[in-house]
Design a protein around this motif. Sequence first.
Motif, PDB file in Angstrom:
ATOM      1  N   GLY A 143      44.076  27.120  52.403  1.00 61.75           N
ATOM      2  CA  GLY A 143      44.437  26.261  51.267  1.00 61.75           C
ATOM      3  C   GLY A 143      45.815  25.656  51.491  1.00 61.75           C
ATOM      4  N   GLY A 144      45.895  24.331  51.455  1.00 61.39           N
ATOM      5  CA  GLY A 144      47.143  23.661  51.833  1.00 61.39           C
ATOM      6  C   GLY A 144      48.218  23.723  50.760  1.00 61.39           C
ATOM      7  N   GLU A 145      49.466  23.656  51.231  1.00 61.67           N
ATOM      8  CA  GLU A 145      50.614  23.546  50.320  1.00 61.67           C
ATOM      9  C   GLU A 145      50.581  22.185  49.630  1.00 61.67           C
ATOM     10  N   VAL A 146      51.005  22.147  48.379  1.00 62.38           N
ATOM     11  CA  VAL A 146      51.248  20.868  47.714  1.00 62.38           C
ATOM     12  C   VAL A 146      52.742  20.798  47.470  1.00 62.38           C
ATOM     13  N   ASN A 147      53.407  19.865  48.117  1.00 60.27           N
ATOM     14  CA  ASN A 147      54.867  19.891  48.072  1.00 60.27           C
ATOM     15  C   ASN A 147      55.410  19.504  46.697  1.00 60.27           C
ATOM     16  N   TRP A 148      56.705  19.769  46.498  1.00 61.81           N
ATOM     17  CA  TRP A 148      57.323  19.475  45.200  1.00 61.81           C
ATOM     18  C   TRP A 148      57.159  17.999  44.884  1.00 61.81           C
ATOM     19  N   HIS A 149      56.725  17.721  43.685  1.00 60.91           N
ATOM     20  CA  HIS A 149      56.572  16.341  43.250  1.00 60.91           C
ATOM     21  C   HIS A 149      56.534  16.290  41.730  1.00 60.91           C
ATOM     22  N   GLN A 150      56.544  15.066  41.214  1.00 61.02           N
ATOM     23  CA  GLN A 150      56.384  14.832  39.774  1.00 61.02           C
ATOM     24  C   GLN A 150      55.181  13.911  39.613  1.00 61.02           C
ATOM     25  N   ASP A 151      54.314  14.222  38.653  1.00 62.50           N
ATOM     26  CA  ASP A 151      53.086  13.427  38.553  1.00 62.50           C
ATOM     27  C   ASP A 151      53.345  11.996  38.073  1.00 62.50           C
ATOM     28  N   ALA A 152      54.479  11.780  37.400  1.00 64.46           N
ATOM     29  CA  ALA A 152      54.809  10.407  36.978  1.00 64.46           C
ATOM     30  C   ALA A 152      55.044   9.506  38.185  1.00 64.46           C
ATOM     31  N   THR A 153      55.297  10.089  39.348  1.00 63.62           N
ATOM     32  CA  THR A 153      55.394   9.316  40.590  1.00 63.62           C
ATOM     33  C   THR A 153      54.109   8.531  40.839  1.00 63.62           C
ATOM     34  N   PHE A 154      53.002   9.148  40.509  1.00 60.33           N
ATOM     35  CA  PHE A 154      51.693   8.558  40.810  1.00 60.33           C
ATOM     36  C   PHE A 154      51.063   7.849  39.602  1.00 60.33           C
ATOM     37  N   PHE A 155      51.563   8.175  38.402  1.00 61.06           N
ATOM     38  CA  PHE A 155      51.019   7.577  37.170  1.00 61.06           C
ATOM     39  C   PHE A 155      52.193   7.032  36.369  1.00 61.06           C
ATOM     40  N   PHE A 156      52.780   5.964  36.888  1.00 58.47           N
ATOM     41  CA  PHE A 156      53.997   5.427  36.286  1.00 58.47           C
ATOM     42  C   PHE A 156      53.634   4.587  35.072  1.00 58.47           C
ATOM     43  N   THR A 157      54.188   4.947  33.923  1.00 56.64           N
ATOM     44  CA  THR A 157      54.009   4.126  32.723  1.00 56.64           C
ATOM     45  C   THR A 157      55.378   3.861  32.107  1.00 56.64           C
ATOM     46  N   THR A 158      55.467   2.796  31.331  1.00 54.54           N
ATOM     47  CA  THR A 158      56.705   2.475  30.610  1.00 54.54           C
ATOM     48  C   THR A 158      56.406   2.463  29.120  1.00 54.54           C
ATOM     49  N   PRO A 159      57.023   3.378  28.325  1.00 57.37           N
ATOM     50  CA  PRO A 159      57.816   4.510  28.816  1.00 57.37           C
ATOM     51  C   PRO A 159      56.925   5.573  29.459  1.00 57.37           C
ATOM     52  N   GLN A 160      57.565   6.557  30.087  1.00 58.15           N
ATOM     53  CA  GLN A 160      56.841   7.640  30.761  1.00 58.15           C
ATOM     54  C   GLN A 160      55.923   8.338  29.764  1.00 58.15           C
ATOM     55  N   SER A 161      54.684   8.532  30.141  1.00 60.96           N
ATOM     56  CA  SER A 161      53.766   9.196  29.201  1.00 60.96           C
ATOM     57  C   SER A 161      52.819  10.191  29.851  1.00 60.96           C
ATOM     58  N   VAL A 162      52.690  10.177  31.178  1.00 62.38           N
ATOM     59  CA  VAL A 162      51.609  10.983  31.764  1.00 62.38           C
ATOM     60  C   VAL A 162      51.803  12.479  31.504  1.00 62.38           C
ATOM     61  N   VAL A 163      50.702  13.116  31.160  1.00 60.39           N
ATOM     62  CA  VAL A 163      50.652  14.567  30.942  1.00 60.39           C
ATOM     63  C   VAL A 163      49.551  15.122  31.837  1.00 60.39           C
ATOM     64  N   THR A 164      49.815  16.262  32.430  1.00 60.48           N
ATOM     65  CA  THR A 164      48.811  16.901  33.283  1.00 60.48           C
ATOM     66  C   THR A 164      48.217  18.113  32.565  1.00 60.48           C
ATOM     67  N   TYR A 165      46.896  18.174  32.577  1.00 58.59           N
ATOM     68  CA  TYR A 165      46.167  19.351  32.102  1.00 58.59           C
ATOM     69  C   TYR A 165      45.697  20.080  33.355  1.00 58.59           C
ATOM     70  N   TRP A 166      46.102  21.321  33.519  1.00 64.82           N
ATOM     71  CA  TRP A 166      45.796  22.097  34.718  1.00 64.82           C
ATOM     72  C   TRP A 166      44.997  23.331  34.269  1.00 64.82           C
ATOM     73  N   PHE A 167      43.720  23.313  34.548  1.00 62.61           N
ATOM     74  CA  PHE A 167      42.826  24.385  34.102  1.00 62.61           C
ATOM     75  C   PHE A 167      42.657  25.401  35.235  1.00 62.61           C
ATOM     76  N   ALA A 168      42.969  26.631  34.964  1.00 63.69           N
ATOM     77  CA  ALA A 168      42.756  27.688  35.964  1.00 63.69           C
ATOM     78  C   ALA A 168      41.292  28.087  35.935  1.00 63.69           C
ATOM     79  N   MET A 169      40.554  27.735  36.981  1.00 61.20           N
ATOM     80  CA  MET A 169      39.147  28.117  37.059  1.00 61.20           C
ATOM     81  C   MET A 169      39.013  29.547  37.578  1.00 61.20           C
ATOM     82  N   GLU A 170      40.083  30.010  38.219  1.00 64.06           N
ATOM     83  CA  GLU A 170      40.145  31.385  38.739  1.00 64.06           C
ATOM     84  C   GLU A 170      41.562  31.892  38.493  1.00 64.06           C
TER      85      GLU A 170
END
Length: 278
Positions: A143-170
Motif C-alpha cells: 500500500g503506497g504512501e500518500v504524501n502530505w497535501h491539502q485537498d483544496a489543492t485539487f478542489f480549489f474554490t473561491t472562497p475555500q469550501s472543499v470538505v473531505t469525508y473519509w470513511f473507514a471501511m476497515e
Amino acid sequence: MLNEGQIKQYQDQGFLVLDEVFPLDELEQVKQQAAKIVNDWHDDDRSHTFGTKDNDRSGNDFFLDSAETMSCFFEEEAFDEKGEFVQDRALCINKIGHALHELDPVFKRFSHQKILGDIAKDIGLQEPQIRQSMYIYKQPNIGGEVNWHQDATFFFTTPQSVVTYWFAMEDATLENGCLWVEPEGHKGPLRERFNRCGSDTKMQPLSDKAWPIDTGVPVEVKAGSLVIFQGKLPHYSAPNRSNKSRQAYTLHVTDGRTEYAVENWLHANTLPLTGFDS
Ligand code: FE2
C-alpha cells in the motif's frame, strides 16, 4: 446531527472523528461492491498506477478521464521486474476512482445518504455538491504512501469550501497506514494548486510553509468511523507494510455557492452534479 462540541472541534482543529457511526453490515455491502468492480475490471495496463511521489499527470489520459469513470489504478509496487503481479491481482489495486458516487448504485446510495447532508449543513456547506469519490485499498505489503497535501489543492474554490469525508471501511491503525493530520493546520496557508490545461497538469506553488512532518498526529479509527476534514487541513498516510489492508472510501464535497476553479483537474461534465438526499 452534530452537537456544538463537535462543530467547535471541527472549526478549531480542522477535523472531526465520528466513531463507528456506520454498521458493519452496511460497510460489507460497499466493500463487496468495490470487490465486484475490481473483479469486473479487465484492463491490466501496467502503466495505470497511482502514486503521489510525482503529481505530474500531464498526458495521463487514463487519470484525467477518470473524473467520469470508475477506473481501477494499481499500486506503484504492484508489478515485479518481469511485469507480473507481486501478489494476488485483487491485492494490487490502489484505488477505484473517481465517480463511484454517480455511476454505481450501491455507492450512489451510500454516498448520498441524508446524514452526510446534515453534517455538511452543520459545518457550513449550504449547497453541498459531491465532486469526487474514491475507494482506496491501501493494500497489505505494498500500500503506497500518500504524501502530505491539502485537498483544496485539487478542489480549489473561491472562497475555500472543499470538505473531505473519509470513511473507514476497515480498522485504520499505525501498522496499516492510518491517516495523519496536523491539528489546526487548516488555519495556515494553502501551499499549492494543482492546475490542468487540456492534457497538461502543473503544481503551482503558493506558499513555502513547511509540511508538518514532526507535528502531525495519527488518526487511528475503527471500521465504520467517519473522519471529516477541512480542505486546507494537511494530511498524510504512511505506506502499508503490514499484512492487513486499510480500506477507506472518500468523498470530496464543495459548496455550490462558491466558484469552482476552471483550472481544477476534475470536471465531470457528462455527469450530474448532485448533493445529498433530503
Ligand atoms: Fe487528501
